[in-house]
Write a protein that holds these residues in place. Sequence first.
Motif, short mmCIF file in Angstrom:
data_model
loop_
_atom_site.label_atom_id
_atom_site.label_comp_id
_atom_site.label_asym_id
_atom_site.label_seq_id
_atom_site.Cartn_x
_atom_site.Cartn_y
_atom_site.Cartn_z
N THR A 108 -1.96 9.70 -5.94
CA THR A 108 -2.16 8.41 -6.62
C THR A 108 -1.89 7.29 -5.61
O THR A 108 -0.88 7.31 -4.91
N THR A 109 -2.82 6.34 -5.52
CA THR A 109 -2.62 5.22 -4.60
C THR A 109 -2.31 3.96 -5.39
O THR A 109 -2.83 3.75 -6.49
N ARG A 163 -5.11 11.54 0.76
CA ARG A 163 -4.58 11.64 -0.59
C ARG A 163 -4.46 13.08 -1.08
O ARG A 163 -4.04 13.31 -2.20
N THR A 218 2.62 3.31 3.33
CA THR A 218 1.82 4.17 4.21
C THR A 218 1.92 3.74 5.67
O THR A 218 1.75 4.57 6.57
N CYS A 257 -1.93 -0.25 -4.80
CA CYS A 257 -2.19 -1.36 -3.89
C CYS A 257 -1.88 -2.68 -4.57
O CYS A 257 -2.08 -2.83 -5.77
N HIS A 294 -4.78 3.65 -8.56
CA HIS A 294 -5.85 4.64 -8.62
C HIS A 294 -5.18 5.99 -8.90
O HIS A 294 -4.66 6.64 -8.00
N GLU A 296 0.84 -1.19 0.00
CA GLU A 296 0.00 0.00 0.00
C GLU A 296 0.88 1.24 0.00
O GLU A 296 1.70 1.43 0.91
N TYR A 297 0.70 2.10 -1.00
CA TYR A 297 1.52 3.30 -1.15
C TYR A 297 0.65 4.46 -1.64
O TYR A 297 -0.36 4.25 -2.33
N VAL A 298 1.07 5.67 -1.30
CA VAL A 298 0.50 6.88 -1.89
C VAL A 298 1.66 7.67 -2.50
O VAL A 298 2.68 7.90 -1.85
N CYS A 320 -2.80 10.57 4.88
CA CYS A 320 -3.27 9.21 4.73
C CYS A 320 -4.72 9.06 5.17
O CYS A 320 -5.39 8.12 4.79
N ASP A 322 -10.13 11.15 -8.88
CA ASP A 322 -9.53 10.01 -9.56
C ASP A 322 -9.78 10.14 -11.06
O ASP A 322 -10.88 10.46 -11.50
#
Length: 329
Positions: free
Chosen positions: A243-244, A321, A277, A246, A184, A156-158, A302, A207
């Motif tokens: 931008t996320t 985000r 995250t 996963c 996303h 999981e990252y942003v 977050c 998005d």
Amino acid sequence: MKNVAVSILFFLLLVVSPLRAAIPTQYEGDSWTNTQYNTTEGTEFWVTFMRSSGSSGQDNKDMSLYLYATSRENAIVTISNPNQYGSNITFNVRAGKQDSCLIPNSWAYIEEDKRVSNFGVKVTSTKPIALYATNQHSSGKYDATNVLPTTALMGEYVVQTYRIDQYSTEFAVVATQYQTITIHLKKTTIDIQEYETNGKVVVKSKDEETITLTMRPGQTYLYRSASDDGGASANRATSLSGTTICSNAPIALFMGGQSAKVPSDPENHIFSQAYPTDKWGKTFYVTPTYGMVYDYVQFTACKNNTQIRRNGNVIATINARESYIDTIK
């Protein structure tokens, strides 16, 4: 005080984040959890290099890609690309010293974006090492990043990127297993005049699209914002912040920009590895860069209703985000 979970991006070309340890992780089906604390040293790493400088295919030939390693003990480091032909590369790391190795561009430099490619490099070591990667363009544009061991990676990252008013912002994903990755995407257009006049702005956007990828170990995916979102339009810049990304297995994520002035110094590539995250924090200490009129600090949240406090005073409230950009002098 509001529940705060943020990561901050501090420029000149420095990522500040409270990662104190490499964390073995476990995927529980719908969330990630830590199993124990360790150190940021490791014996296995994944790395790739993003597009730098201009948009010409000549850039590949103009790049020099290096890995640097340090170790408490003598170690033998092996570098491989599991998806390309070629013999593995090995080099020795001396205890207490810094040693380096040049990486073939054909193994690790991603030129084409928006497609799955084979430019993920795996690094293993006989003893724990600390690793960082550098890239240098023949024009002198240069940047470096720490490389996190596989035990510190999660799914999981942003994304955080500095606003770019020329060239493109970008991020690159490296798969570590056979896995499905969902992106996303958020792409924000920033009014540069407002940004430079006020020195602060909240970055918001909706998005734009969802990208789903199926990848195997060592495969990569580069996404770049179109150049005409930035410098080709007067007083406009782009950011991919928010931008996320996963995945059902750990990934390595790198982010930055092809070339940028931060804020007005000679242009350089921006290249840094993202922290998951789960490693984001609530308290950071930032000092201004000597000789600079001011520095930019970018906060990315977050969670919703995140209050950003500076020396105890609330300066912004942002949602998950979203990013807030401030200056320090």
